[in-house]
Design a protein around this motif. Sequence first.
Motif, short mmCIF file in Angstrom:
data_model
loop_
_atom_site.label_atom_id
_atom_site.label_comp_id
_atom_site.label_asym_id
_atom_site.label_seq_id
_atom_site.Cartn_x
_atom_site.Cartn_y
_atom_site.Cartn_z
N GLU A 1 -16.79 14.89 20.19
CA GLU A 1 -17.99 14.44 19.53
C GLU A 1 -18.24 15.40 18.33
OE1 GLU A 1 -21.42 13.29 21.51
OE2 GLU A 1 -20.32 12.85 23.46
N THR A 2 -17.37 16.07 17.68
CA THR A 2 -17.65 16.95 16.46
C THR A 2 -16.45 16.12 15.29
OG1 THR A 2 -15.99 18.64 16.61
CG2 THR A 2 -17.81 18.77 17.94
N HIS A 3 -16.97 16.52 14.33
CA HIS A 3 -15.61 16.20 13.14
C HIS A 3 -16.13 17.20 12.02
CE1 HIS A 3 -18.93 13.53 11.56
NE2 HIS A 3 -18.64 13.98 10.61
N TYR B 65 -31.74 3.38 14.63
CA TYR B 65 -30.70 2.67 15.48
C TYR B 65 -31.39 1.44 16.26
CZ TYR B 65 -27.10 1.63 18.90
OH TYR B 65 -26.14 1.09 19.72
N ILE C 28 -24.23 -4.68 21.62
CA ILE C 28 -24.24 -3.87 20.67
C ILE C 28 -24.32 -4.63 19.14
CG2 ILE C 28 -23.38 -1.85 21.80
CD1 ILE C 28 -20.86 -2.11 19.78
N ASP D 66 -17.76 -2.15 30.09
CA ASP D 66 -16.98 -1.62 29.05
C ASP D 66 -17.53 -0.37 28.22
OD1 ASP D 66 -18.60 -3.04 27.38
OD2 ASP D 66 -17.01 -4.45 26.77
N GLN E 269 -29.60 13.54 17.54
CA GLN E 269 -28.51 12.37 17.38
C GLN E 269 -29.10 11.42 18.53
OE1 GLN E 269 -25.12 14.92 17.03
NE2 GLN E 269 -24.43 13.58 15.31
N THR F 242 -27.20 9.81 20.32
CA THR F 242 -26.36 10.33 21.43
C THR F 242 -25.71 11.71 21.21
OG1 THR F 242 -24.20 9.86 21.29
CG2 THR F 242 -25.53 7.91 21.95
N PHE G 88 -23.76 1.48 15.53
CA PHE G 88 -23.26 2.35 16.56
C PHE G 88 -22.45 3.42 16.39
CE2 PHE G 88 -20.98 3.02 20.77
CZ PHE G 88 -22.23 2.47 21.50
N PRO H 147 -22.15 10.21 17.63
CA PRO H 147 -20.93 10.86 17.20
C PRO H 147 -19.88 10.79 18.42
CG PRO H 147 -22.68 12.32 18.20
CD PRO H 147 -23.14 10.80 18.31
N THR H 148 -20.03 10.06 19.43
CA THR H 148 -19.44 10.22 20.92
C THR H 148 -17.82 9.63 20.57
OG1 THR H 148 -21.13 10.07 22.00
CG2 THR H 148 -19.13 10.00 23.27
N ARG H 149 -17.74 8.42 19.93
CA ARG H 149 -16.59 7.71 20.10
C ARG H 149 -16.00 7.52 18.62
NH1 ARG H 149 -20.35 5.13 22.87
NH2 ARG H 149 -20.01 4.77 25.24
N TRP I 265 -13.38 5.68 16.05
CA TRP I 265 -13.06 3.93 15.76
C TRP I 265 -11.96 4.24 14.67
CZ3 TRP I 265 -16.20 0.13 18.23
CH2 TRP I 265 -17.49 0.87 18.85
N SER J 262 -13.43 0.19 23.80
CA SER J 262 -13.73 -1.05 24.50
C SER J 262 -15.34 -1.39 24.50
CB SER J 262 -13.57 -0.89 26.19
OG SER J 262 -13.80 0.16 26.67
N GLY K 60 -16.70 -1.79 21.99
CA GLY K 60 -16.87 -2.60 20.47
C GLY K 60 -15.66 -3.82 20.57
N SER L 76 -13.82 4.59 26.26
CA SER L 76 -14.42 5.70 25.58
C SER L 76 -15.73 6.20 26.26
CB SER L 76 -14.30 5.62 24.13
OG SER L 76 -14.83 6.97 23.46
N LEU M 19 -12.31 12.88 7.72
CA LEU M 19 -11.98 12.19 8.79
C LEU M 19 -12.97 12.19 10.09
CD1 LEU M 19 -9.46 12.37 7.32
CD2 LEU M 19 -8.14 12.28 9.58
N ARG M 20 -13.46 11.23 10.77
CA ARG M 20 -14.43 11.17 11.70
C ARG M 20 -13.73 11.14 13.07
NH1 ARG M 20 -16.99 8.02 14.93
NH2 ARG M 20 -19.10 8.31 15.28
N MET M 21 -13.19 12.41 13.03
CA MET M 21 -12.66 12.50 14.64
C MET M 21 -12.44 14.11 14.82
SD MET M 21 -8.94 11.34 13.46
CE MET M 21 -8.17 11.64 14.94
#
Lengths: 387, 387
Positions: free
Chosen positions: A127-129, A214, A228, A314, A325, A327, B53, B57-59, B61, B77, B79, B96, B130-132
């Motif tokens: 959950e970080t970047h 959102y 979504i 899913d 945030q 989430t 979505f 920050p959880t997932r 993409w 999944s 998305g 995820s 980089l969003r990860m």
Amino acid sequence: MECELSPERGFPAAEYAERTRRCQIVMADRGIGAILFSTEPEVRYFTGFHTPFWQSPTRPWFTVVPASGKPIAVIPSIGGASMSATWIDDVRTWSSPAPDDDGISLLIDCIQEVVDEGSLGVPMGPETHLRMPLRDVDRLRAELGTFVDVTDIISGLRMVKSEREIAKHRYVCGLVSNAFDELPGLLSTGMTEREAFAAFRAEILRQGADDVPYLVGATGPGGIGDIIRQPSDREIIDGDLLIFDTGSTFDGYFSDFDRNFAFTTASQGARDAYRAVWEATEAGLAVIRPGATTTDIFAAMNDILKANGSLGNDVGRMGHGLGMQVTEWPSHTASDNTVIEENMVLTLEPGLLWEPGKAMVHEENLVVRADGPELLSRRAAPELPVI
Amino acid sequence: MECELSPERGFPAAEYAERTRRCQIVMADRGIGAILFSTEPEVRYFTGFHTPFWQSPTRPWFTVVPASGKPIAVIPSIGGASMSATWIDDVRTWSSPAPDDDGISLLIDCIQEVVDEGSLGVPMGPETHLRMPLRDVDRLRAELGTFVDVTDIISGLRMVKSEREIAKHRYVCGLVSNAFDELPGLLSTGMTEREAFAAFRAEILRQGADDVPYLVGATGPGGIGDIIRQPSDREIIDGDLLIFDTGSTFDGYFSDFDRNFAFTTASQGARDAYRAVWEATEAGLAVIRPGATTTDIFAAMNDILKANGSLGNDVGRMGHGLGMQVTEWPSHTASDNTVIEENMVLTLEPGLLWEPGKAMVHEENLVVRADGPELLSRRAAPELPVI
């Protein structure tokens, strides 16, 4: 629920001092000399700096939490006045954008002042970047040495809310509950999805939310596949199901819950699916208390969904943390196992596929108290509402 | 300006194919085998996947643009249904959140299928991140080898807009121009800043914008210091200046311009400062044409501001690109030197401190045409409007 007075905006300096103190206790335990933050929620958490300016990707913004003393802001000069109005004393600025050195040498100097090699903490996990160019991350590492991952420190802090934070959540959840209550009078067959979204957004703002960052949802004949989506020009017709899921804000704190409605009529299958997610939520509420885990919550809800013929879903989890945030950590999954603590703000979000391509998802918001959950959203009706 | 019909939503597949084709031409020149994207605008640019979505920050993409063929989506999944409704054929999903392997092995397999060691492009430069999790970036590098920075490829593509993109900008700029025109009837002394913000936000939505993700502004007696503030409970009084700066959206494309107003009276200093930024904008408009540079634009505006006694400003630039984000490359600075091309969508944003602690900033939006600028925002009045 009675109409509540709007809670006070912002936080007193003591709240930021307490956040910093709690962080520094864990840092001392770990031998962490400083933590570098580069993302909006973390910078806001420690400084109180609150602006939508982060939407512009041009400029990086940094906050350094040293082993003792107040956090240090290393930010573009455009934010200097706003940051200087917070509880932060040490605000270091540079004129940005400066592609060749966008705050990096200033940041390196700051970190070298307060920390020894090998003890700089950076969130590097789930959950970080790092909100800065990878090129600049590489330069920081070359100058400052290895980063220590401190994801668990910041998640541990942010997951447990203060009463002032909880009051903001409770207030915005109340406003959105009011807006959902108004929906039957605002929506009707013949409207497009886009018109329905606009009407709901306007109602949430009319109730007093600051913003609706959102908003997702969908309509579908007898059921909904993709929940979504953004709205289309599809017209709502008799027999449709509709879901709205919104993260609305008050003073930078989110609500995040959904509601489902049918138009004119609903099939028994849809009614049963609705009842199943409602009952799953009851089961989740029943296990929530300090000391239980996110996996206990998942299991309690999942048992109900399976007993009601769920074909799975899913989404990957059945709820999550809520805060600055829409989430946040943790996630209610089969393997998350985060221990629930008093004053965590959580969502419960059980969902199932009740027919191939037809999903039903239900969501409530709550705060964990010593004796169990206190609902923040006004509990959904136990039977599928028909407009 | 006449009321315009709302442009068509989304884009035909041919638009995404053309974006991909242009990207692959540059990739072939450079020997880049694939590019990895992890951020919202880039994923949307190549796939059409459009959802709020990303606020969660959880997932992570991902989208991989190979040397030939359509982009590949590697996504959670949740998305899958939305992404499969786009022009993309190859949609690879995982459940995820999965903290131990949140899509990383799936992504590595995908990239190894399409690219050789040493030729994976990743944006690593200004305005990118980089969003990860950094931990996962490190794992990618360990498995895939060195990344090649491709910031200039993606910025080069995104800076030049198609007519369909320009139509969305023109439309939302028209809506916001309408909303600004209504402001004198909506605002009055005695309102709080917060009430003024809410009234303006509601009016922009009433005009037909999808959302108002960015809204900053301020009021102040005789002038304004910090122009990126959020609203307070301060009441507007006679003699105040007010600035609103909004990034509002239609179909995921932004407007970004501001307007200044005085209440009841304005000092000569404020009127002169307003006139100076208005004239600076005229000077900027006069130099905009394909072949000029962002630095030419900066210099033209800066000359006017200096001639009018500017004490400088802390914004760091005098305008920028506009698109799927409220700010994009390039920046009008003294050293940016980006060559202006036809169909770039830009802001002009001259600002000055006209007294210590008193700033005046003016902003317009335009598209660069073969023979010069076409305004997208309705040109501000040449003299400070008084409400």
